[in-house]
Motif scaffolding. Structure first.
Motif, PDB file in Angstrom:
ATOM      1  N   CYS A  31      22.982  45.842  49.901  1.00  0.00           N
ATOM      2  CA  CYS A  31      23.603  46.172  49.654  1.00  0.00           C
ATOM      3  C   CYS A  31      24.710  46.402  50.891  1.00  0.00           C
ATOM      4  O   CYS A  31      24.063  46.313  51.721  1.00  0.00           O
ATOM      5  N   LEU A  51      29.139  45.466  49.259  1.00  0.00           N
ATOM      6  CA  LEU A  51      29.151  43.871  49.010  1.00  0.00           C
ATOM      7  C   LEU A  51      27.262  43.561  47.664  1.00  0.00           C
ATOM      8  O   LEU A  51      26.441  44.304  48.640  1.00  0.00           O
ATOM      9  N   THR A  52      27.359  43.462  47.072  1.00  0.00           N
ATOM     10  CA  THR A  52      25.990  43.058  46.346  1.00  0.00           C
ATOM     11  C   THR A  52      26.206  41.054  46.087  1.00  0.00           C
ATOM     12  O   THR A  52      26.736  40.725  45.739  1.00  0.00           O
ATOM     13  N   GLU A  53      24.695  41.004  46.732  1.00  0.00           N
ATOM     14  CA  GLU A  53      24.979  40.193  46.695  1.00  0.00           C
ATOM     15  C   GLU A  53      23.661  38.942  45.851  1.00  0.00           C
ATOM     16  O   GLU A  53      22.578  39.838  45.454  1.00  0.00           O
ATOM     17  N   THR A  54      23.869  38.381  44.684  1.00  0.00           N
ATOM     18  CA  THR A  54      22.995  37.691  43.193  1.00  0.00           C
ATOM     19  C   THR A  54      23.200  36.318  43.833  1.00  0.00           C
ATOM     20  O   THR A  54      23.582  35.895  44.756  1.00  0.00           O
ATOM     21  N   ASN A  92      24.133  34.424  42.151  1.00  0.00           N
ATOM     22  CA  ASN A  92      25.419  32.848  41.418  1.00  0.00           C
ATOM     23  C   ASN A  92      26.380  33.576  42.300  1.00  0.00           C
ATOM     24  O   ASN A  92      27.172  32.844  42.797  1.00  0.00           O
ATOM     25  N   GLU A  93      26.512  34.528  42.452  1.00  0.00           N
ATOM     26  CA  GLU A  93      27.689  35.468  43.154  1.00  0.00           C
ATOM     27  C   GLU A  93      27.728  36.057  43.628  1.00  0.00           C
ATOM     28  O   GLU A  93      26.627  37.388  44.166  1.00  0.00           O
ATOM     29  N   ASN A  94      28.555  36.544  45.032  1.00  0.00           N
ATOM     30  CA  ASN A  94      28.800  37.867  45.768  1.00  0.00           C
ATOM     31  C   ASN A  94      29.548  38.760  45.145  1.00  0.00           C
ATOM     32  O   ASN A  94      30.751  38.425  44.746  1.00  0.00           O
ATOM     33  N   GLN A  95      30.005  40.045  44.830  1.00  0.00           N
ATOM     34  CA  GLN A  95      30.611  40.705  44.035  1.00  0.00           C
ATOM     35  C   GLN A  95      31.108  41.890  44.645  1.00  0.00           C
ATOM     36  O   GLN A  95      29.945  42.938  46.046  1.00  0.00           O
ATOM     37  N   TYR A  96      31.874  42.831  45.336  1.00  0.00           N
ATOM     38  CA  TYR A  96      32.523  43.307  46.119  1.00  0.00           C
ATOM     39  C   TYR A  96      32.840  44.698  44.925  1.00  0.00           C
ATOM     40  O   TYR A  96      33.615  44.544  44.269  1.00  0.00           O
ATOM     41  N   PHE A  97      32.464  46.243  45.625  1.00  0.00           N
ATOM     42  CA  PHE A  97      32.997  47.423  44.509  1.00  0.00           C
ATOM     43  C   PHE A  97      33.315  48.612  45.775  1.00  0.00           C
ATOM     44  O   PHE A  97      33.317  48.181  47.176  1.00  0.00           O
ATOM     45  N   ASN A  98      34.578  48.570  45.216  1.00  0.00           N
ATOM     46  CA  ASN A  98      35.518  50.226  46.311  1.00  0.00           C
ATOM     47  C   ASN A  98      34.846  51.569  46.254  1.00  0.00           C
ATOM     48  O   ASN A  98      34.478  51.424  45.103  1.00  0.00           O
TER      49      ASN A  98
END
Length: 331
Positions: free
Chosen positions: A26, A38-41, A43-49
């Motif tokens: 990440c 930020l994790t990159e998959t 189909n989509e990128n996801q943000y986690f606090n």
């Protein structure tokens, strides 16, 4: 929402912080006044606090990167950052590739001074340093006896503090610790107790033919390595907050720059990491499940409080208070 700055965050004492994070694959960054990963998959990128005001340690594993802005906010919040291999071990060096423990520590001009002064007042005296090492060893055993006697989960898993063999091992440990005349005697006594605890734990969970191997790939050894590095993170954070450099060890020798981290981590490793490494190996838990269990045990048993209290008590017991300056009347 208005952007936040680190100065807007409520200050939480390090001994009361609840979070340690291990991240891999990440990108850690600053966004809208927060530290995110930020994790990159596919189909989509996801943000986690990442709740940095309530975090002590951030370990970055395989496939991670971090931005300068994120490092700035982490430093301002007092979070220790370390780069590691997969699963949190080994901990790669931030500053020196030959040292086994090193962290990116936040830089501040406002660290306390009395604890370092107290530490230095005894450290150069071999006999006083030996006495402090004995204090650490006794504190370590007392903590283990206290936690194992009240933790119902450990009792249910076979970790019976009243076991006759265990009581004899404790008695030998206390006697040999008291009789020790040099640090090497204490290290030998420590190794003997830990070896017995490995045997006791493997029997409790019916794990046959266990042998401690740091490079092994079986789950018990892997979990021991992983949990120990989590304990090192807490120990490093404790020493940073109190302003005591890692090189002033009392047990592991004066030639290892990170040795005091080992001394402080040893206060809680046998109590928390050791039993849960064997229990989770027996249950065939994943690395993440083991980590969550150990971190929860750290929180439940207030290990950071115990680390802080032990180090502060030792340092302040040797700290010489300077007399207040007398007011001088002008002539």
């Amino acid at each position: 929402m208005d952007n936040l700055s680190s100065s807007d965050l409520k200050s939480i004492l390090h001994s009361k912080r609840a979070n340690m994070f291990y991240l891999e694959y990440c990108r850690v960054m600053q966004k809208d006044g927060r530290v995110l990963y930020l994790t990159e998959t596919k189909n989509e990128n996801q943000y986690f606090n990442i709740p940095i005001a309530n975090t002590t340690v951030l370990l970055l594993g395989n496939g991670t990167s971090i931005t300068q802005a994120a490092m700035r906010m982490l430093a301002q919040a007092g979070v220790l950052v370390g780069f590691s291999g997969g699963g949190g071990t080994p901990l790669y060096m931030a500053n020196d590739a030959e040292q086994p423990i090193e962290w990116f520590t936040p830089q501040s001009e406002y660290r306390p001074t009395e604890y370092l002064q107290g530490w230095m007042s005894f450290w150069f005296d071999d006999q006083k340093r030996l006495e402090v090492a004995k204090t650490f060893q006794q504190a370590r055993l007392t903590f283990l006896q206290k936690i194992w006697s009240k933790d119902r989960e450990l009792t249910q898993e076979g970790f019976n503090i009243k076991d006759s063999g265990l009581l004899q091992a404790f008695e030998r440990f206390e006697q040999r610790t008291e009789e020790a005349t040099k640090q090497s005697d204490l290290l030998l006594t420590e190794a003997q107790l830990t070896k017995y605890l490995y045997k006791f734990a493997s029997n409790a969970v019916q794990l046959q033919d266990f042998k401690r191997q740091h490079q092994s790939t079986d789950k018990a050894n892997d979990f021991l390595n992983h949990g120990n590095y989590l304990a090192y993170g807490l120990a490093a954070s404790t020493l940073w907050v109190l302003g005591i450099p890692h090189g002033f060890a009392v047990m592991h020798g004066k030639t290892r720059r990170g040795a005091l981290v080992f001394d402080v981590a040893d206060l809680i490793k046998d109590t928390i990491v050791l039993p849960w490494a064997f229990i989770c190996a027996k249950d065939n838990d994943t690395e993440q499940e083991f980590r969550q269990q150990v971190l929860q045990a750290f929180t439940d048993h207030k290990v950071l409080d115990f680390m802080f209290d032990t180090v502060k008590e030792v340092a302040l017991s040797y700290h010489k208070k300077t007399p207040q300056n007398k007011k001088v009347k002008s002539s």
